[in-house]
Design an enzyme around this catalytic site. Structure first.
Site, short mmCIF file in Angstrom:
data_model
loop_
_atom_site.label_atom_id
_atom_site.label_comp_id
_atom_site.label_asym_id
_atom_site.label_seq_id
_atom_site.Cartn_x
_atom_site.Cartn_y
_atom_site.Cartn_z
N ARG A 151 53.93 38.40 47.73
CA ARG A 151 54.70 39.15 48.71
C ARG A 151 55.71 38.27 49.43
O ARG A 151 56.79 38.73 49.81
CB ARG A 151 53.76 39.83 49.70
CG ARG A 151 53.07 41.06 49.11
CD ARG A 151 52.05 41.65 50.03
NE ARG A 151 51.59 42.94 49.54
CZ ARG A 151 50.45 43.51 49.90
NH1 ARG A 151 49.67 42.90 50.78
NH2 ARG A 151 50.10 44.68 49.41
N LYS A 188 36.92 53.88 44.15
CA LYS A 188 36.63 55.24 44.61
C LYS A 188 37.57 56.27 44.02
O LYS A 188 38.78 56.13 44.06
CB LYS A 188 36.70 55.30 46.14
CG LYS A 188 35.64 54.47 46.85
CD LYS A 188 35.75 54.62 48.36
CE LYS A 188 34.66 53.84 49.08
NZ LYS A 188 34.77 53.99 50.55
N GLY A 218 48.73 46.04 45.18
CA GLY A 218 47.33 45.89 45.59
C GLY A 218 46.53 44.98 44.67
O GLY A 218 46.97 43.91 44.26
N GLY A 243 49.19 51.24 48.36
CA GLY A 243 49.07 52.56 48.97
C GLY A 243 50.40 53.29 49.03
O GLY A 243 50.48 54.50 48.79
#
Length: 414
Positions: free
Chosen positions: A43, A215, A368, A392
């Site tokens: 980043r 998830k 991510g 996200g």
């Protein structure tokens, strides 16, 4: 494809920035090890093109960014000090670090900037107003940020939004400050939007989507959004076990979301010709780096074992699906890649995506953990068409959600 409603960094540079204060919201949220050393500088590297362009044009650059989740109060372990040092190295110039966010030190340093100087404010999330749900509190912080780049005669500076990883957040340094200053998209944000627009509007087929992570609930909206568009939707990672359970299979002690089983049944029924699940998995007795790995068929997971990776048969199957793909979107690792014994699935799928890219395919790694896996496994960044900095944010864009940090640029850019 550019978003014509958003002014770009090129527009700002054309207006002239020499001697002008420019506030830049960057995404410098890098992982640190136990000693506070940066373990993945991706980043920071991605922030350099915009900052370099402003520095070279003579702007007085004030950078704001966050690190971790300090819960609205100073935390020495989450200081941006190591980031300032890394950023200075990449920019080839000194980067000042304020000891506060918008306090006396930040203001004094900002007033002392000369053309081409760079000031990094301390972790913006040390100030609770940054993430406040109270509009007035966020706006108050935004006004103090804007003051840091105001000219001595009181004329406004400019704002450059270059932290794509936070544009889905309605936060003071992302959203509210853009309502106060002339605002522009930095090179990183513009590039991310162009890539994701290509994924949603002009996708070349066959189109393969690879989703992992723990998830199902985290990826449900993107599954529902992309399943109609993709030719194949590969499911791996911890989330695959909820899908396997939805097929009536025993998954041992693997991670399962019981409340999502019925949803997975519906998805499998609706998209039975698109969703692809592992045929074998790597299991162990416990979640640990030194646990003994064992490969078993996906329909024969022992009751006392947990799945920690997809197996070699699954890698082979997914590689075949990906081999002829013209477009690939990947978000989420296939297993616990941080443990070497359970990294082969993620590596195998990543290599398959890179191979499709080498044959002319267009591949996007959705930020991510996926981006972290590419670098942790030693795979070259240029093996993929684009590695996003926003996990996200990328998912929410593909889901068709409104991203506040982009929406405000459109409204202020017209």
């Amino acid at each position: 494809m550019a978003d014509t409603a958003i002014k770009s960094l090129a527009d700002l540079l054309a207006e002239g920035v020499a001697g002008r204060g420019v506030l830049v919201r960057s995404d410098l949220n890098v992982p640190l090890d136990a000693d506070g050393a940066i373990t993945d500088s991706g980043r920071i590297d991605a922030s350099v093109p915009t900052l370099s362009a402003l520095v070279d044009a003579g702007a007085k650059v004030v950078v704001t960014a966050h690190l971790g989740r300090p819960d609205g109060r100073p935390d020495p372990a989450l200081s941006l000090a190591p980031v300032a040092a890394a950023l200075a190295e990449r920019l080839g110039r000194h980067v000042q670090l304020a000891t506060d966010v918008v306090g006396t030190d930040a203001l004094a340093r900002a007033e002392g900037l000369t053309d081409g100087d760079v000031l990094l404010l301390e972790n913006i999330r040390f100030d609770p107003r940054e993430t406040s749900k109270d509009d007035a509190q966020r706006l108050a912080l935004a006004r103090e940020l804007a003051e840091l780049v105001a000219a001595p005669d009181g004329s406004a500076g400019a704002f450059v939004s270059d932290g794509f990883g936070v544009v889905h957040r309605k936060q003071a340094s992302v959203y509210d400050v853009a309502t106060l200053l002339p605002s522009y998209a930095g090179r990183l944000v513009a590039a991310e939007v162009a890539v994701l627009t290509q994924l949603t509007e002009s996708t070349e087929r066959p189109y393969a989507v690879v989703l992992g992570g723990s998830k199902v609930s985290d990826k449900l909206a993107v599954i529902e959004s992309l399943a109609d568009k993709a030719d194949s939707l590969v499911i791996g990672g911890g989330m695959c076990f909820t899908f396997l359970a939805a097929q009536g299979l025993s998954v041992g002690t693997s991670l399962v979301q019981p409340e999502m089983v019925d949803t997975c049944k519906r998805l499998l029924e609706t998209y039975h010709d698109v969703i692809r699940l592992p045929v074998d998995v790597v299991v162990a007795e416990r979640f640990a780096a030194d646990a003994e790995p064992q490969t078993v068929p996906a329909d024969a997971i022992p009751g006392d074992r947990m799945g920690l990776d997809i197996g070699p048969g699954s890698v082979e199957r997914f590689t075949a699906l990906l081999s002829n793909a013209k477009t690939v979107f990947w978000n989420g690792p296939m297993g616990v890649f941080e443990f070497p014994a359970f990294a082969a699935g993620t590596r195998g799928v990543a290599e398959a995506i890179a191979a499709a890219t080498a044959k002319g395919g267009f591949s996007v790694v959705g930020g991510g953990d996926s981006a972290a896996a590419v670098r942790a496994l030693g795979l070259p960044d240029d093996g993929f068409s684009h590695i996003s900095t926003g996990g996200g944010a990328s998912l929410e864009y593909l889901e068709g959600k409104t991203l506040p940090g982009l929406d405000v640029l459109r409204s202020t850019g017209q």
